[in-house]
Write a protein that holds these residues in place. Structure first.
Motif, PDB file in Angstrom:
ATOM      1  N   UNK A  69      -6.962  27.472  -0.249  1.00  0.00           N
ATOM      2  CA  UNK A  69      -7.989  26.536  -0.710  1.00  0.00           C
ATOM      3  C   UNK A  69      -7.664  25.118  -0.261  1.00  0.00           C
ATOM      4  N   UNK A  70      -6.401  24.728  -0.449  1.00  0.00           N
ATOM      5  CA  UNK A  70      -5.978  23.395  -0.028  1.00  0.00           C
ATOM      6  C   UNK A  70      -6.051  23.257   1.490  1.00  0.00           C
ATOM      7  N   UNK A  71      -5.759  24.364   2.184  1.00  0.00           N
ATOM      8  CA  UNK A  71      -5.808  24.334   3.640  1.00  0.00           C
ATOM      9  C   UNK A  71      -7.211  24.097   4.167  1.00  0.00           C
ATOM     10  N   UNK A  72      -8.205  24.786   3.597  1.00  0.00           N
ATOM     11  CA  UNK A  72      -9.598  24.589   4.015  1.00  0.00           C
ATOM     12  C   UNK A  72     -10.038  23.157   3.725  1.00  0.00           C
ATOM     13  N   UNK A  73      -9.652  22.636   2.560  1.00  0.00           N
ATOM     14  CA  UNK A  73     -10.012  21.259   2.217  1.00  0.00           C
ATOM     15  C   UNK A  73      -9.398  20.276   3.217  1.00  0.00           C
ATOM     16  N   UNK A  88       0.003  35.680   3.795  1.00  0.00           N
ATOM     17  CA  UNK A  88       0.148  36.048   2.389  1.00  0.00           C
ATOM     18  C   UNK A  88       0.274  34.797   1.537  1.00  0.00           C
ATOM     19  N   UNK A  89      -0.879  34.338   0.999  1.00  0.00           N
ATOM     20  CA  UNK A  89      -0.912  33.123   0.188  1.00  0.00           C
ATOM     21  C   UNK A  89      -1.802  33.342  -1.029  1.00  0.00           C
ATOM     22  N   UNK A  90      -1.591  32.552  -2.084  1.00  0.00           N
ATOM     23  CA  UNK A  90      -2.457  32.650  -3.271  1.00  0.00           C
ATOM     24  C   UNK A  90      -3.822  32.001  -3.008  1.00  0.00           C
ATOM     25  N   UNK A  94      -4.539  34.187   4.350  1.00  0.00           N
ATOM     26  CA  UNK A  94      -4.685  33.650   5.691  1.00  0.00           C
ATOM     27  C   UNK A  94      -5.818  34.271   6.482  1.00  0.00           C
ATOM     28  N   UNK A  95      -6.075  35.547   6.259  1.00  0.00           N
ATOM     29  CA  UNK A  95      -7.176  36.210   6.954  1.00  0.00           C
ATOM     30  C   UNK A  95      -8.512  35.536   6.609  1.00  0.00           C
ATOM     31  N   UNK A  96      -8.689  35.271   5.320  1.00  0.00           N
ATOM     32  CA  UNK A  96      -9.946  34.666   4.880  1.00  0.00           C
ATOM     33  C   UNK A  96     -10.070  33.237   5.401  1.00  0.00           C
ATOM     34  N   UNK A  97      -8.954  32.515   5.385  1.00  0.00           N
ATOM     35  CA  UNK A  97      -8.959  31.139   5.897  1.00  0.00           C
ATOM     36  C   UNK A  97      -9.287  31.135   7.386  1.00  0.00           C
ATOM     37  N   UNK A  98      -8.682  32.065   8.122  1.00  0.00           N
ATOM     38  CA  UNK A  98      -8.933  32.179   9.556  1.00  0.00           C
ATOM     39  C   UNK A  98     -10.414  32.445   9.814  1.00  0.00           C
ATOM     40  N   UNK A  99     -10.983  33.363   9.035  1.00  0.00           N
ATOM     41  CA  UNK A  99     -12.396  33.701   9.202  1.00  0.00           C
ATOM     42  C   UNK A  99     -13.285  32.497   8.909  1.00  0.00           C
TER      43      UNK A  99
END
Length: 256
Positions: A69-73, A88-90, A94-99
């Motif tokens: 979440x913080x990464x996307x922000x 593997x993150x809370x 990472x897969x979802x962030x990548x997508x």
């Protein structure tokens, strides 16, 4: 240390006569612009710290994010040249962030993970990640991989500026044209006409359309000026490319 080039520039600035200060400001800006920005999205603090210290020492500017979440922000707050992304993150893995990143950006992504099975790696590549590093990893290897991915990205961007057609190369960034490796000089109008045809291979343009697109309604004379420009382009290129569609207009045929 990575900050030394900038520190030396600042020291020189302070010791320089006022009349040279503006030049020094431009130099500082150039140093900053040369630094690549990397976003590290990783929930393990010790790995964050190791990556940050090593990459900053190599001259990169680093931003850290503790979870997906913080990464996307963070990704939306600034522009980055590359993302190092743990899987593997809370909150968001990472897969979802990548997508999510791929839906809006082609910024290079390197996945960092302890998952070393083929299925996990294939999933990352299916989501259009650029590369994959398994933990534990060597920092020199990470650095070399980052350099390689950035180099591939730069080459791909450069290739996007080059249009090719039957021995003709048109450099849209530097406004240069080469035929069989030899530079050919066209006027600005001729260049834009040829560029339009090369970007729209197979499409027929009428004289009126060419006037509207290239002249932008600024030309009020005879539309036969298009004939003259086409004739000049053909003569200068010395190769068959622009075809006359009788009673309609012009095109270049699609290259097989």
């Amino acid at each position: 240390m990575s900050d030394w080039p900038l520190i030396l520039v600042i020291l020189k600035f302070l010791c320089t006569p006022p009349k040279l200060h503006l030049c020094m400001v431009y130099l500082v800006q150039e140093v900053i612009q040369l630094q690549k920005n990397i976003l590290i999205i990783e929930d393990e603090k010790h790995i964050q710290n190791i990556l940050k210290a090593f990459l900053e020492d190599a001259g990169y500017q680093i931003t850290l994010a503790d979870d997906g979440m913080e990464g996307i922000a963070a990704f939306h707050r600034a522009e980055y040249d590359l993302v190092l992304l743990d899987i593997m993150m809370p909150k968001l893995d990472g897969y979802m962030v990548c997508e999510m990143i791929r839906k809006e950006s082609s910024t290079p992504i390197i996945l960092l993970t302890a998952l070393d099975d083929e299925e996990s790696q294939m999933k990352g590549f299916d989501l259009l990640a650029d590369d994959y590093i398994t933990k534990p990893f060597s920092m020199p290897l990470v650095l070399r991989l980052i350099e390689a991915v950035l180099r591939r990205t730069k080459n791909a961007e450069a290739n996007n500026n080059i249009l090719t057609y039957r021995g003709i190369q048109l450099d849209t960034e530097n406004y240069k044209i080469f035929v069989s490796g030899k530079e050919v000089i066209l006027t600005a109008r001729e260049f834009e006409i040829l560029r339009l045809f090369m970007e729209n291979q197979g499409r027929v343009f009428t004289r009126e359309q060419l006037l509207d697109i290239i002249w932008n309604y600024d030309y009020m004379g005879d539309d036969k000026i298009i004939n003259t420009h086409i004739k000049n382009i053909r003569k200068k290129l010395g190769v068959e490319c622009i075809e006359t569609i009788r009673g309609v207009g012009y095109r270049i045929d699609k290259e097989n």
